[in-house]
Write a protein that holds these residues in place. Structure first.
Motif, PDB file in Angstrom:
ATOM      1  N   ILE A 204       0.694  -1.038  -0.089  1.00 42.55           N
ATOM      2  CA  ILE A 204       0.233   0.289   0.159  1.00 42.55           C
ATOM      3  C   ILE A 204       0.832   1.144  -0.117  1.00 42.55           C
ATOM      4  CG2 ILE A 204       0.029   0.255   2.627  1.00 42.55           C
ATOM      5  CD1 ILE A 204      -2.702   1.194  -0.393  1.00 42.55           C
ATOM      6  N   SER A 205       1.992   1.205   0.971  1.00 44.92           N
ATOM      7  CA  SER A 205       3.233   2.303   0.471  1.00 44.92           C
ATOM      8  C   SER A 205       3.532   3.014  -0.445  1.00 44.92           C
ATOM      9  CB  SER A 205       3.989   2.258   1.750  1.00 44.92           C
ATOM     10  OG  SER A 205       5.231   3.229   1.825  1.00 44.92           O
ATOM     11  N   ASP A 206       3.686   1.672  -1.409  1.00 45.09           N
ATOM     12  CA  ASP A 206       4.491   1.787  -2.448  1.00 45.09           C
ATOM     13  C   ASP A 206       3.474   2.389  -3.966  1.00 45.09           C
ATOM     14  OD1 ASP A 206       7.533   1.448  -1.922  1.00 45.09           O
ATOM     15  OD2 ASP A 206       6.367  -0.504  -2.509  1.00 45.09           O
ATOM     16  N   ALA A 207       2.172   1.823  -3.603  1.00 43.62           N
ATOM     17  CA  ALA A 207       1.085   2.460  -4.370  1.00 43.62           C
ATOM     18  C   ALA A 207       0.356   3.992  -4.060  1.00 43.62           C
ATOM     19  CB  ALA A 207      -0.248   0.902  -4.224  1.00 43.62           C
ATOM     20  N   ALA A 208       0.513   4.049  -3.162  1.00 46.99           N
ATOM     21  CA  ALA A 208       0.331   5.865  -2.619  1.00 46.99           C
ATOM     22  C   ALA A 208       1.534   6.335  -3.208  1.00 46.99           C
ATOM     23  CB  ALA A 208       0.109   5.360  -1.447  1.00 46.99           C
ATOM     24  N   VAL A 260      -6.090   4.607  -2.203  1.00 49.18           N
ATOM     25  CA  VAL A 260      -5.410   4.012  -2.693  1.00 49.18           C
ATOM     26  C   VAL A 260      -6.013   2.302  -2.030  1.00 49.18           C
ATOM     27  CG1 VAL A 260      -3.234   3.369  -3.343  1.00 49.18           C
ATOM     28  CG2 VAL A 260      -3.797   5.532  -3.278  1.00 49.18           C
ATOM     29  N   GLN A 261      -6.090   1.770  -2.716  1.00 49.35           N
ATOM     30  CA  GLN A 261      -6.527   0.409  -2.056  1.00 49.35           C
ATOM     31  C   GLN A 261      -4.831  -0.310  -2.475  1.00 49.35           C
ATOM     32  OE1 GLN A 261      -9.926  -1.471  -1.376  1.00 49.35           O
ATOM     33  NE2 GLN A 261      -9.823  -3.201  -2.915  1.00 49.35           N
ATOM     34  N   SER A 262      -4.808  -1.710  -2.268  1.00 46.01           N
ATOM     35  CA  SER A 262      -3.973  -2.903  -2.726  1.00 46.01           C
ATOM     36  C   SER A 262      -4.348  -3.975  -2.179  1.00 46.01           C
ATOM     37  CB  SER A 262      -2.245  -2.626  -1.653  1.00 46.01           C
ATOM     38  OG  SER A 262      -1.676  -1.589  -2.311  1.00 46.01           O
ATOM     39  N   MET A 263      -4.451  -5.173  -2.963  1.00 43.71           N
ATOM     40  CA  MET A 263      -5.002  -5.636  -2.520  1.00 43.71           C
ATOM     41  C   MET A 263      -4.424  -7.353  -3.092  1.00 43.71           C
ATOM     42  SD  MET A 263      -9.566  -6.971  -3.638  1.00 43.71           S
ATOM     43  CE  MET A 263      -9.088  -7.157  -5.755  1.00 43.71           C
ATOM     44  N   ALA A 264      -4.152  -7.895  -2.349  1.00 45.82           N
ATOM     45  CA  ALA A 264      -3.701  -9.333  -2.538  1.00 45.82           C
ATOM     46  C   ALA A 264      -4.666 -11.241  -2.952  1.00 45.82           C
ATOM     47  CB  ALA A 264      -2.330  -9.659  -2.294  1.00 45.82           C
ATOM     48  N   PHE A 265      -4.448 -11.770  -3.604  1.00 44.59           N
ATOM     49  CA  PHE A 265      -4.798 -12.924  -3.480  1.00 44.59           C
ATOM     50  C   PHE A 265      -4.410 -14.339  -4.264  1.00 44.59           C
ATOM     51  CE2 PHE A 265      -7.193 -10.140  -7.020  1.00 44.59           C
ATOM     52  CZ  PHE A 265      -7.207 -11.115  -8.071  1.00 44.59           C
ATOM     53  N   PRO A 266      -4.520 -15.149  -3.995  1.00 47.02           N
ATOM     54  CA  PRO A 266      -4.536 -15.938  -4.882  1.00 47.02           C
ATOM     55  C   PRO A 266      -4.699 -16.255  -6.734  1.00 47.02           C
ATOM     56  CG  PRO A 266      -5.048 -16.883  -2.776  1.00 47.02           C
ATOM     57  CD  PRO A 266      -5.634 -15.813  -3.136  1.00 47.02           C
ATOM     58  N   SER A 267      -4.025 -16.723  -7.498  1.00 50.49           N
ATOM     59  CA  SER A 267      -4.674 -16.785  -8.677  1.00 50.49           C
ATOM     60  C   SER A 267      -4.967 -18.241  -8.779  1.00 50.49           C
ATOM     61  CB  SER A 267      -3.235 -16.704  -9.944  1.00 50.49           C
ATOM     62  OG  SER A 267      -3.311 -16.988 -11.629  1.00 50.49           O
ATOM     63  N   TYR A 279      -5.834   0.086  -6.692  1.00 54.44           N
ATOM     64  CA  TYR A 279      -7.078   1.226  -6.968  1.00 54.44           C
ATOM     65  C   TYR A 279      -6.667   1.746  -6.827  1.00 54.44           C
ATOM     66  CZ  TYR A 279     -10.120  -3.022  -7.097  1.00 54.44           C
ATOM     67  OH  TYR A 279     -11.001  -4.086  -6.783  1.00 54.44           O
ATOM     68  N   VAL A 280      -6.188   3.422  -7.393  1.00 52.11           N
ATOM     69  CA  VAL A 280      -5.820   4.364  -7.387  1.00 52.11           C
ATOM     70  C   VAL A 280      -7.076   5.257  -8.174  1.00 52.11           C
ATOM     71  CG1 VAL A 280      -4.827   6.256  -7.981  1.00 52.11           C
ATOM     72  CG2 VAL A 280      -3.198   4.312  -7.455  1.00 52.11           C
ATOM     73  N   PHE A 281      -8.115   6.156  -7.398  1.00 49.23           N
ATOM     74  CA  PHE A 281      -9.102   6.951  -6.976  1.00 49.23           C
ATOM     75  C   PHE A 281      -9.169   8.481  -6.448  1.00 49.23           C
ATOM     76  CE2 PHE A 281     -12.852   3.810  -7.119  1.00 49.23           C
ATOM     77  CZ  PHE A 281     -12.385   3.193  -7.911  1.00 49.23           C
ATOM     78  N   ASP A 282      -9.084   9.216  -7.302  1.00 49.72           N
ATOM     79  CA  ASP A 282      -9.099  10.965  -6.859  1.00 49.72           C
ATOM     80  C   ASP A 282      -9.983  10.940  -5.868  1.00 49.72           C
ATOM     81  OD1 ASP A 282      -6.514  11.516  -8.524  1.00 49.72           O
ATOM     82  OD2 ASP A 282      -7.577  13.017  -9.879  1.00 49.72           O
TER      83      ASP A 282
END
Length: 320
Positions: A204-208, A260-267, A279-282
């Motif tokens: 999440i920090s890198d995404a932001a 900003v949202q980070s979401m991890a899950f198995p393929s 996700y990046v939303f103004d």
């Protein structure tokens, strides 16, 4: 010398005939016909006389009205015709390989006919068009819903981008163009961490920072982040698998900031590598509805499975 168009024995299926268009085999096939070879050779010579050379001159005895003279003439003509047919068969069988019907003896039971029309049922049907309401991420084995107000990426250099809000605007900080909303999907390969919760919290920090502080080309489109706060985090079902998400509210020096949202899950495909969706939303009136994060998450499906959905609190299993 080329072999004229027509039906010939199929090199890959000798019990069927295949249409040769004069230069290459087509996909049109049929069962052998019942016409006589003589009829075929006559049509071939009429339509392509250059392939067989000039018609032979048949010597005829002087017309004396006798039956013997007529018999000699008929016998001579028949012998010349047989020789012409044999010569044509030899010419057709000169080349080797299955790329030309000349590699096969001249057909004996069918007559060249007009090529089948372009609407023939033997032609391959066009592939169905992609679902206009979904975006496919083949690498990670998922599809995402393309909601109203969202579009497929255009003029975007980052290959991880799977959808954006339409259009751009002038960034409030450094010169450049910004978008009100962006969704990314990528495979997690940078570390050996297997916990979706740990991955989401670390990401999440890198995404932001990439979205609102300093981007990949060292620009500061919002003049940097002044603060952030945790909005929500927890387990989430994504495409039938258990994942984890973290959502921040980010405030910036210039502009309204964003979420900003980070979401991890198995393929659900291959070796079940972990997938990260960002996700990046103004924020503000120009940004997309925050509820779209949850709507997109709930609509993520495995490729080829239209029924496996998800969302916060939906069928959460033991896997993290």
């Amino acid at each position: 010398m080329t072999t004229p168009p027509g039906w010939y024995r199929d090199p890959s299926a000798p019990h069927t005939e295949r249409w040769w268009d004069g230069t290459a085999w087509t996909e049109h096939r049929r069962a052998p016909g019942t016409e006589q070879q003589g009829h075929q050779q006559q049509q071939l010579q009429q339509s392509h006389p250059q392939s067989y050379g000039p018609a032979p001159t048949v010597p005829m005895p002087a017309a004396d009205g006798s039956g013997r003279a007529k018999a000699v003439a008929l016998t001579t003509a028949a012998a010349v015709l047989v020789a012409a047919i044999v010569t044509g068969a030899v010419v057709l069988s000169k080349d080797d390989g299955d790329g030309d019907p000349g590699a096969i003896a001249a057909p004996t039971t069918s007559v060249p006919a007009d090529p089948p029309s372009s609407s023939s049922s033997s032609e391959a049907a066009p592939e169905p068009s992609a679902d206009p309401g979904r975006v496919v991420d083949e690498l990670n084995g998922i599809t995402l819903p393309l909601l109203d107000g969202w579009a497929r990426p255009e003029n975007v250099s980052d290959t991880d981008v799977v959808m954006t809000t339409p259009g751009t605007y002038d960034c409030p900080g450094d010169d450049g163009l910004c978008r009100h909303g962006t969704v990314f999907s990528r495979t997690v390969t940078a570390n050996d961490e297997k916990s979706t919760a740990a991955l989401a919290r670390d990401d999440i920090s890198d995404a932001a920072d990439l979205a609102y502080d300093r981007n990949k080309i060292d620009e500061r489109p919002f003049h940097g982040i002044t603060s952030h706060r945790l909005v929500e985090q927890g387990q989430v079902a994504v495409a039938g698998r258990t994942g984890y998400f973290v959502r921040w509210r980010v405030r910036t020096e210039a502009g309204p900031g964003g979420y900003v949202q980070s979401m991890a899950f198995p393929s659900s495909v291959g070796s079940e590598s972990l997938v990260m969706v960002r996700y990046v939303f103004d924020a503000g009136a120009e940004g997309p509805p925050l509820a779209d994060m949850d709507r997109i998450t709930k609509g993520i499906r495995p490729v080829g499975d239209a029924d496996t959905g998800g969302g916060v609190g939906s069928s959460i299993g033991p896997t993290q």
